[in-house]
Write an enzyme that holds these catalytic residues in place. Sequence first.
Site: not given
Length: 313
Positions: A7, A170, A124, A148, A88
């Site tokens: 990440d 998350f 994403k 996400t 993303e």
Amino acid sequence: MTVVVADTGDFHGIARFTPRDATTNPSLVQAAAQQPDYADVVEGALRLTRRELSDRPLAEQAGAALDQLAVEFGLRILELIPGRVSTEVDARLSFDTAATIAKARQIIAKYESRGQRRERILIKIAATWEGIRAASVLEREGIHCNLTLLFGLHQAIACAEAGVTLISPFVGRILDWYLKDTGRTSYPSAEDPGVRSVTDIYNYYKHFGYRTEVMGASFRNMGEICELAGCDLLTISPKLLAELESTRTQLVRKLDSGAARAMRVEKIAMDERTFRAMHTQNRMADDKLSQGIADFAKAQVAVEDMLAKRLSE
């Protein structure tokens, strides 16, 4: 037990820990873009933008440069890993299905124009109802998605039923919310609200045979990671990867698809009305999704401003 994903937008960290996959987000791109080590990546994005859009308004150029920068980072990362990179979509499009689809297609086209196969890219998208609908369309086109900013079971179920490739619940941001809401300073790892949320999602998916992969994300400590051993994937920051690397102890599998299939799990019929009702009733998910979109949008604006300044020089 679990596939490790890095990440980070830091190439050095990726090269050190040799993960299978890697993920980035606007905040990570923002941080990396300001480091001297990545000046050539930024310059490459600016050069392509100037060549293709020099006659367009500066704001349009900056937005295009941001997309190109994200792709440039993704291309470099793909040289370091055998698997997939997540890129993303603009968080400001999170409630616009058509615009999200269009932006995802543009990103994939940029990768393919540079010789990368779409199978190695995950787009994403924030797990809003509109984002999930966009992902459903994209998946049917062979554009694989990573949903996400996911904080609740309702989001996870909607994603699975839409045929999404992967979700990123998350963990740490859920913990953050509960610590603030309750006034507590900590939770035992096994009772961590983020860990319990991902565990519930994993068990639901495996019990009902969904093919969508679960990738726990946003970790605050090593205990959260160890409590999710057995999850399909975990995306972990370089700092925590280093802590794991230096630790020598037995790692016990905590999540198991066979055990999940044997559990008693209630099926939830998911449609837009149910999704929105469950989201409204879940204060944490409602708060954290809104905050996450706002934070990512802020990071995107900051990078666009930096790129606009460079483009105007």
